[in-house]
Scaffold this motif. Sequence first.
Motif, PDB file in Angstrom:
ATOM      1  N   LYS A   1      -0.822  23.209 -40.676  1.00  0.00           N
ATOM      2  CA  LYS A   1      -1.963  22.302 -40.783  1.00  0.00           C
ATOM      3  C   LYS A   1      -1.839  21.087 -39.844  1.00  0.00           C
ATOM      4  CE  LYS A   1      -5.181  20.426 -44.103  1.00  0.00           C
ATOM      5  NZ  LYS A   1      -5.111  19.086 -44.666  1.00  0.00           N
ATOM      6  N   ASP A   2      -0.627  20.524 -39.783  1.00  0.00           N
ATOM      7  CA  ASP A   2      -0.430  19.339 -38.934  1.00  0.00           C
ATOM      8  C   ASP A   2      -0.682  19.654 -37.463  1.00  0.00           C
ATOM      9  OD1 ASP A   2       0.152  17.880 -41.073  1.00  0.00           O
ATOM     10  OD2 ASP A   2       2.284  17.557 -40.623  1.00  0.00           O
ATOM     11  N   GLU A   3      -0.099  20.790 -37.056  1.00  0.00           N
ATOM     12  CA  GLU A   3      -0.262  21.192 -35.668  1.00  0.00           C
ATOM     13  C   GLU A   3      -1.751  21.402 -35.371  1.00  0.00           C
ATOM     14  OE1 GLU A   3       1.796  24.810 -34.696  1.00  0.00           O
ATOM     15  OE2 GLU A   3       1.140  24.677 -32.609  1.00  0.00           O
ATOM     16  N   TYR A   4      -2.413  22.056 -36.332  1.00  0.00           N
ATOM     17  CA  TYR A   4      -3.850  22.311 -36.184  1.00  0.00           C
ATOM     18  C   TYR A   4      -4.612  21.020 -35.962  1.00  0.00           C
ATOM     19  CZ  TYR A   4      -8.663  23.394 -37.479  1.00  0.00           C
ATOM     20  OH  TYR A   4     -10.015  23.501 -37.487  1.00  0.00           O
ATOM     21  N   GLU A   5      -4.359  20.030 -36.804  1.00  0.00           N
ATOM     22  CA  GLU A   5      -5.135  18.787 -36.711  1.00  0.00           C
ATOM     23  C   GLU A   5      -4.894  18.045 -35.405  1.00  0.00           C
ATOM     24  OE1 GLU A   5      -4.506  16.879 -40.483  1.00  0.00           O
ATOM     25  OE2 GLU A   5      -5.943  18.215 -41.459  1.00  0.00           O
ATOM     26  N   ASP A   6      -3.645  18.066 -34.967  1.00  0.00           N
ATOM     27  CA  ASP A   6      -3.350  17.428 -33.677  1.00  0.00           C
ATOM     28  C   ASP A   6      -4.083  18.114 -32.534  1.00  0.00           C
ATOM     29  OD1 ASP A   6      -1.759  15.684 -34.968  1.00  0.00           O
ATOM     30  OD2 ASP A   6       0.165  16.568 -34.345  1.00  0.00           O
ATOM     31  N   LEU A   7      -4.033  19.454 -32.561  1.00  0.00           N
ATOM     32  CA  LEU A   7      -4.693  20.211 -31.498  1.00  0.00           C
ATOM     33  C   LEU A   7      -6.200  19.958 -31.479  1.00  0.00           C
ATOM     34  CD1 LEU A   7      -2.874  23.666 -31.470  1.00  0.00           C
ATOM     35  CD2 LEU A   7      -3.147  22.097 -29.541  1.00  0.00           C
ATOM     36  N   ILE A   8      -6.795  19.948 -32.680  1.00  0.00           N
ATOM     37  CA  ILE A   8      -8.242  19.751 -32.753  1.00  0.00           C
ATOM     38  C   ILE A   8      -8.611  18.382 -32.185  1.00  0.00           C
ATOM     39  CG2 ILE A   8     -10.177  19.406 -34.361  1.00  0.00           C
ATOM     40  CD1 ILE A   8      -9.510  22.339 -33.928  1.00  0.00           C
ATOM     41  N   ASP A   9      -7.837  17.361 -32.495  1.00  0.00           N
ATOM     42  CA  ASP A   9      -8.120  16.033 -31.944  1.00  0.00           C
ATOM     43  C   ASP A   9      -8.104  16.073 -30.418  1.00  0.00           C
ATOM     44  OD1 ASP A   9      -8.414  15.026 -34.426  1.00  0.00           O
ATOM     45  OD2 ASP A   9      -6.443  14.061 -34.544  1.00  0.00           O
ATOM     46  N   GLU A  10      -7.103  16.758 -29.893  1.00  0.00           N
ATOM     47  CA  GLU A  10      -6.998  16.844 -28.438  1.00  0.00           C
ATOM     48  C   GLU A  10      -8.167  17.636 -27.850  1.00  0.00           C
ATOM     49  OE1 GLU A  10      -3.375  18.822 -27.036  1.00  0.00           O
ATOM     50  OE2 GLU A  10      -4.544  19.232 -25.213  1.00  0.00           O
ATOM     51  N   PHE A  11      -8.423  18.791 -28.454  1.00  0.00           N
ATOM     52  CA  PHE A  11      -9.502  19.661 -27.972  1.00  0.00           C
ATOM     53  C   PHE A  11     -10.861  18.976 -28.028  1.00  0.00           C
ATOM     54  CE2 PHE A  11      -7.251  23.968 -29.030  1.00  0.00           C
ATOM     55  CZ  PHE A  11      -6.386  23.735 -27.969  1.00  0.00           C
ATOM     56  N   THR A  12     -11.066  18.178 -29.088  1.00  0.00           N
ATOM     57  CA  THR A  12     -12.355  17.519 -29.266  1.00  0.00           C
ATOM     58  C   THR A  12     -12.689  16.661 -28.061  1.00  0.00           C
ATOM     59  OG1 THR A  12     -12.136  17.541 -31.660  1.00  0.00           O
ATOM     60  CG2 THR A  12     -13.599  15.880 -30.731  1.00  0.00           C
ATOM     61  N   ILE A  13     -11.694  15.889 -27.621  1.00  0.00           N
ATOM     62  CA  ILE A  13     -11.930  15.020 -26.468  1.00  0.00           C
ATOM     63  C   ILE A  13     -12.146  15.852 -25.201  1.00  0.00           C
ATOM     64  CG2 ILE A  13     -10.838  13.296 -24.975  1.00  0.00           C
ATOM     65  CD1 ILE A  13      -9.571  12.131 -27.513  1.00  0.00           C
ATOM     66  N   ARG A  14     -11.323  16.895 -25.029  1.00  0.00           N
ATOM     67  CA  ARG A  14     -11.460  17.702 -23.809  1.00  0.00           C
ATOM     68  C   ARG A  14     -12.772  18.473 -23.776  1.00  0.00           C
ATOM     69  NH1 ARG A  14      -5.928  20.860 -23.138  1.00  0.00           N
ATOM     70  NH2 ARG A  14      -6.897  21.805 -21.306  1.00  0.00           N
ATOM     71  N   LEU A  15     -13.179  19.012 -24.932  1.00  0.00           N
ATOM     72  CA  LEU A  15     -14.439  19.753 -24.977  1.00  0.00           C
ATOM     73  C   LEU A  15     -15.625  18.868 -24.643  1.00  0.00           C
ATOM     74  CD1 LEU A  15     -14.153  22.202 -27.979  1.00  0.00           C
ATOM     75  CD2 LEU A  15     -14.898  22.760 -25.672  1.00  0.00           C
ATOM     76  N   GLY A  16     -15.608  17.656 -25.180  1.00  0.00           N
ATOM     77  CA  GLY A  16     -16.678  16.707 -24.875  1.00  0.00           C
ATOM     78  C   GLY A  16     -16.773  16.459 -23.377  1.00  0.00           C
ATOM     79  N   GLU A  17     -15.620  16.228 -22.770  1.00  0.00           N
ATOM     80  CA  GLU A  17     -15.609  15.981 -21.322  1.00  0.00           C
ATOM     81  C   GLU A  17     -16.092  17.186 -20.528  1.00  0.00           C
ATOM     82  OE1 GLU A  17     -11.628  14.792 -20.420  1.00  0.00           O
ATOM     83  OE2 GLU A  17     -11.936  12.810 -21.302  1.00  0.00           O
ATOM     84  N   LEU A  18     -15.608  18.364 -20.920  1.00  0.00           N
ATOM     85  CA  LEU A  18     -15.990  19.579 -20.192  1.00  0.00           C
ATOM     86  C   LEU A  18     -17.480  19.844 -20.311  1.00  0.00           C
ATOM     87  CD1 LEU A  18     -13.007  21.928 -21.068  1.00  0.00           C
ATOM     88  CD2 LEU A  18     -13.586  21.012 -18.811  1.00  0.00           C
ATOM     89  N   GLN A  19     -18.011  19.598 -21.498  1.00  0.00           N
ATOM     90  CA  GLN A  19     -19.442  19.800 -21.673  1.00  0.00           C
ATOM     91  C   GLN A  19     -20.236  18.906 -20.722  1.00  0.00           C
ATOM     92  OE1 GLN A  19     -21.134  18.724 -25.479  1.00  0.00           O
ATOM     93  NE2 GLN A  19     -23.026  19.870 -25.093  1.00  0.00           N
ATOM     94  N   ARG A  20     -19.801  17.642 -20.603  1.00  0.00           N
ATOM     95  CA  ARG A  20     -20.515  16.728 -19.700  1.00  0.00           C
ATOM     96  C   ARG A  20     -20.379  17.164 -18.244  1.00  0.00           C
ATOM     97  NH1 ARG A  20     -18.536  13.380 -23.654  1.00  0.00           N
ATOM     98  NH2 ARG A  20     -16.713  12.603 -22.536  1.00  0.00           N
ATOM     99  N   LYS A  21     -19.190  17.652 -17.869  1.00  0.00           N
ATOM    100  CA  LYS A  21     -19.006  18.113 -16.491  1.00  0.00           C
ATOM    101  C   LYS A  21     -19.854  19.350 -16.191  1.00  0.00           C
ATOM    102  CE  LYS A  21     -14.379  16.645 -15.086  1.00  0.00           C
ATOM    103  NZ  LYS A  21     -13.002  17.120 -14.892  1.00  0.00           N
ATOM    104  N   ALA A  22     -19.835  20.307 -17.123  1.00  0.00           N
ATOM    105  CA  ALA A  22     -20.611  21.530 -16.919  1.00  0.00           C
ATOM    106  C   ALA A  22     -22.097  21.195 -16.821  1.00  0.00           C
ATOM    107  CB  ALA A  22     -20.360  22.512 -18.068  1.00  0.00           C
TER     108      ALA A  22
END
Lengths: 495, 495
Positions: free
Chosen positions: B13-34
């Motif tokens: 669970k801990d690993e999951y939550e950390d990853l999601i936090d990281e992914f959330t920021i990256r996905l937002g950025e990628l969406q804006r770039k795309a």
Amino acid sequence: MLDKVDLSKSIEKDEYEDLIDEFTIRLGELQRKAWKLGIPVIVVFEGWHASGMAEIINRFLMPLNPMGFELHTTGKPCAQELRKPLIWRFWTKIPARGEIAIFDRSWYRRALLEHFIHDIPEKEITNCLKGITYFEKQLADDGYLIFKFFLHISKEVQQKRFEYINGKGIPLFISEEEEQDYIKEYDRLMPLTEKMLERTDTSHAPWNITEANDLNFATVRIMATFIQALENRIAKVEEKHKESENERDHTYINKSLKPSILETVDLSRKLSGHEYKKMKEEYQERLWSLQYRLFMQKRPLVLVFEGWDASGKGGGIKRLVQVMNPRLYRVIPIGVPSDVELSHHYMWRFYNEIPEAGHMAIFDRSWYGRVLVERVENLCTDREWKRAYREINEFEEILSNYGTIVLKFWIHIDPEEQLQRFKKREKIPHKRWKITEDDWKNREKWDLYEEAANEMLQKTSTTYAPWTIVEGNNKKYARVKVLRTVVEKLEQELE
Amino acid sequence: MLDKVDLSKSIEKDEYEDLIDEFTIRLGELQRKAWKLGIPVIVVFEGWHASGMAEIINRFLMPLNPMGFELHTTGKPCAQELRKPLIWRFWTKIPARGEIAIFDRSWYRRALLEHFIHDIPEKEITNCLKGITYFEKQLADDGYLIFKFFLHISKEVQQKRFEYINGKGIPLFISEEEEQDYIKEYDRLMPLTEKMLERTDTSHAPWNITEANDLNFATVRIMATFIQALENRIAKVEEKHKESENERDHTYINKSLKPSILETVDLSRKLSGHEYKKMKEEYQERLWSLQYRLFMQKRPLVLVFEGWDASGKGGGIKRLVQVMNPRLYRVIPIGVPSDVELSHHYMWRFYNEIPEAGHMAIFDRSWYGRVLVERVENLCTDREWKRAYREINEFEEILSNYGTIVLKFWIHIDPEEQLQRFKKREKIPHKRWKITEDDWKNREKWDLYEEAANEMLQKTSTTYAPWTIVEGNNKKYARVKVLRTVVEKLEQELE
């Protein structure tokens, strides 16, 4: 209205052909002029079955350029259409400015044939006629030219035509199989028809009862009516253009509304991290089950989020949908309208987005832009935004009459809080995109926006679509208040 | 493919939550770039029922800006959708450039559940998979990035989840009531699923089999796959932009096609006024009955009109529809694409216009613009119009496989005849609007257009969608030939 119509009128073939040649040229010219001036036109054909509607419509279409019109054939509402308010399927089909939408049967179908067959409760018919009245009035106010033709034939002629149609094996369009016995009940349909015509004959959208025992006569009569009214409208619009290129009167200031609703909001309310977490989870869990009850009970839900820039609309919405089933909700962010949207009635793009029965539509900004940003930034005339209060109330009434639960949130913060949030956004790399020049510019007009928001809250808070003001300086408090309001409203509304 | 998947994978669970936090920021950025780069993205979710699809999709949506995506939930096709080729309902939903369309079940539904339940003939499934292959290939060629996730769970996990869902009273979405027994047949669905995955696993649209016994693991896996592929694509597109702002290679001249098809057309054919009137009326009468047979037999008809400016396309169409029932036909004039149309795949606006079973769509100009005006005027790259022959043939094959009758007319005149018609149009007041600067300019490129037309006729005349060249110097002859061709084809095709 129908008993006074002389159905014996007819026209000689030679005269008909000469007239059609003349009309063809004039109609083509008028269509091009209306296109250039951006006049949107709606033509409704209703009438007895077998009154020759298809034939007459086809003749009416021949002189027109297909680039500029669309014909909509209206049958029994399909399953999807029944999952939204009746008038939805017509709102989505209104023409863009300069175009012509022709309705082969229309929104009157329900008040006539369906009313007759399905014995719809009087209350629903009243709501239906009310929706129609709002619809036609709003369009007329916006410059739409509306023609309504009712093709009238005698019972004897109808019977002969039914025999002919049967003989030739022509399918009966428009009416479904189960309706085909009913359409022949001329005598029993008469009083309903009379009533419908009387109740919806308005100055901005009058009925033209057209004698159609003779198809040529009817065609000529319809074309002549159309040509004359369109010519008049074109002349008026041209004159108006000459008179003044810009007749906007931005002098209106409403002083009477003080003391303001928003001044009394207690922005000191807040929640601790612990309280927030506990309450958020509790309400989210209740919301999780409520979404399925909403779905089972086929009630649509509309949530509107308005408020200052950076007031936390997006964050509030996110906490709502976080635990929900994505098949049941849609978040609809409303930005600057596209060219296509601008070329339609202001409400068109919102009608396009209303939710189906059992589903939720969550608007991040909404139709209230008309009386907020468009008012303050002079993006519409004073007449337009003043009219919008009524239009918005009518829109929400239609939603509510259909069974939609409508909740509207104004997330309120003060200018100091906003400034801090703006500065913070600029500092965080992945939040910087959220803040633009416009945000800083809008800030300078705080007072004008506050005045507009106050008037909006006062004029559009109704029993069927109330506003909830959310104290937003503390994000945690605000998010829980939104969640709680939605949950409690749903628990109260759902069985 | 599925038997090799290790379903025991999970994540803390801990690993999951950390990853999601990281992914959330990256996905937002990628969406804006795309968005900025105009990369359109399609994400398909398929998988076993109760594989947690709704939950996973909702988690996938959370980091995204609602302004830039649309979620499409795919249930059983509705009545309207069954009146068009299967793939139509998906073509109309492709994202605009820069946007993301997410499909909660998709075009694979038919090859899986519906195939299984309704015992659809193998031939139809083959056609269906062919349509899917064309669809994905055409989109990929046009720069669409396609993700396909198949959520895989074990039979045991599926059974437990069904129990949980039943216990909580959650409705089973997507599958209709009559389908609910079938979705539990894990073992019998397995071979169909395997086959479908194998037959549609392509380099441009590969399947990602995702282990979903553990929802957190599946979510992380999906997000990581998405992020990586989107990052790669963004890097590629950025590089390409740098390499050359305009890599168009307009050097292609096709000399090999001479002698030209059009050179052999006998333009001296004509009809007298008397012959014309007689034949026109005869064919129009036959057409009048044929339209009802077409309707009864639920066959759609597509007519395409192409040809030189002033060759008489509009006049030919008018004589066809003059006696028809406007409920059965639509004339669709194709002009310059709108901004919205330009931001989608080239074929999108045509898929939007295909007729329902039993109805006719008459195109005044068409998708052939890609290999005519767009080729000659350099409105697309050479690669694009050369690819279009295949795309067009595939499009027409899909129509034809559904049962659509497709006829295409090239109305041919010579430059002298065109000149005379232009001059005549300029003289008649109510025809003057028809002639513009562009018409004169196009005339100068006669040879280029003729070369393009020749290649088009050669490469797109198929057994299922043949071209008819109409000798057009004499309008009467041309109109009758169009009428006759349509009538004879319908008599041959209809029972």
